[in-house]
Design a protein around this motif. Structure first.
Motif, PDB file in Angstrom:
ATOM      1  N   GLY A  30     -55.713 -39.431 -30.103  1.00 21.98           N
ATOM      2  CA  GLY A  30     -55.961 -40.098 -31.370  1.00 21.98           C
ATOM      3  C   GLY A  30     -57.218 -39.632 -32.073  1.00 21.98           C
ATOM      4  N   THR A  71     -57.243 -37.897 -35.483  1.00 13.89           N
ATOM      5  CA  THR A  71     -57.136 -38.621 -36.751  1.00 13.89           C
ATOM      6  C   THR A  71     -58.126 -38.097 -37.782  1.00 13.89           C
ATOM      7  N   ASP A 101     -55.056 -34.695 -39.928  1.00 16.22           N
ATOM      8  CA  ASP A 101     -54.456 -35.924 -40.455  1.00 16.22           C
ATOM      9  C   ASP A 101     -54.219 -35.727 -41.950  1.00 16.22           C
ATOM     10  N   ASN A 136     -56.135 -45.342 -37.513  1.00 14.33           N
ATOM     11  CA  ASN A 136     -54.933 -45.199 -36.690  1.00 14.33           C
ATOM     12  C   ASN A 136     -53.811 -44.463 -37.413  1.00 14.33           C
ATOM     13  N   ASN A 137     -54.126 -43.802 -38.528  1.00 20.04           N
ATOM     14  CA  ASN A 137     -53.086 -43.075 -39.257  1.00 20.04           C
ATOM     15  C   ASN A 137     -52.511 -41.912 -38.464  1.00 20.04           C
ATOM     16  N   TYR A 138     -53.265 -41.414 -37.502  1.00 20.10           N
ATOM     17  CA  TYR A 138     -52.730 -40.375 -36.614  1.00 20.10           C
ATOM     18  C   TYR A 138     -51.399 -40.827 -36.012  1.00 20.10           C
TER      19      TYR A 138
END
Length: 253
Positions: A128, A131, A182, A191-193
């Motif tokens: 993560g 991101t 990202d 948390n867009n990953y």
């Protein structure tokens, strides 16, 4: 920090350059197109040596800089344990075999995490970190034209993203051109990953396989983090502390 800790623990050996007695880990297959910013670490070390000579190690600088970069980008904070000593030699072969590669599948990557005391949740959590930041064409162009020798692109790659990446990284183009990891918030830690993975917008093969590898235990973890940023942030802080404690080279070692 990640690329350092997976080889002989968090000892700063990634920072060592080639010399008569050292084969630098910077030249290991997973590193040249992924690890950057060495001059920034050099500048920090110079400033610290001017202020308090011989006190702060380069390995501690990597740990502290990792926390600071995440925090400044809107991510979580955590208490960075200090006291690491710097290794005096590099391990090029260890970096080639121990550092996870963007071209590997989940099974191999998980095995490398397990070898240093981390688990499947840590695989997803630490992935993560993608991101934010950038990646060179060399780390993902295997997906764009001839994936695994099929003569076609990776079928798990979103078609719109594929077209865009083929423009950025054309066949026979420069492998050193970089693009955002990202697509939506490239400079923010969020948390867009994970939501990107849900729309097949993971840039690296190793990213997308967290969700696309049928039956993988990583799938429910990705799904959970995609819907709950707070949970991801809390888990990320814990995993970074765990990773920072991989075989630390201290005064007591």
């Amino acid at each position: 920090h990640f690329h350092d800790c997976f080889v002989n623990g968090c000892d700063g050996s990634l920072l060592l350059d080639d010399s008569a007695n050292i084969q630098s880990e910077k030249n290991a297959v997973p590193n040249p197109n992924s690890t950057r910013g060495f001059s920034v670490v050099d500048d920090i070390k110079t400033a610290l040596e001017n202020a308090c000579p011989g006190i702060v190690s380069c390995s501690d600088i990597l740990a502290l800089a990792s926390e600071a970069s995440v925090s400044l980008a809107g991510g979580p904070t955590w208490a960075v344990l200090l006291g690491r000593k710097d290794g005096l030699t590099a391990n090029l072969s260890g970096a080639n075999t121990g550092v996870p590669s963007p071209f590997e599948g989940i099974t191999n990557i998980t095995a490398k995490f397990t070898a240093v005391g981390l688990n499947t949740t840590d695989v997803v959590v630490l992935s993560g970190a993608h991101t934010f930041g950038r990646a060179a064409c060399a780390t993902f162009n295997n997906r764009l034209f001839n994936f695994n020798g099929t003569g076609s692109p990776d079928p798990t790659l979103n078609s719109t993203l594929l077209s865009s990446l083929q423009q950025v990284c054309p066949q026979n183009g420069s492998a050193s051109v970089v693009t955002n990891l990202d697509l939506s918030t490239p400079d923010a830690f969020d948390n867009n990953y994970f939501t990107n993975l849900q729309s097949n917008n993971g840039l690296l093969q190793s990213d997308q396989e967290l969700l696309s590898d049928t039956g993988s235990p990583t799938i429910p973890i990705v799904t959970s983090f995609a819907s709950n940023q707070t949970q991801f942030f809390e888990a990320f802080a814990l995993s970074m502390i765990k990773m920072g404690n991989i075989s630390p080279f201290t005064k007591q070692s």
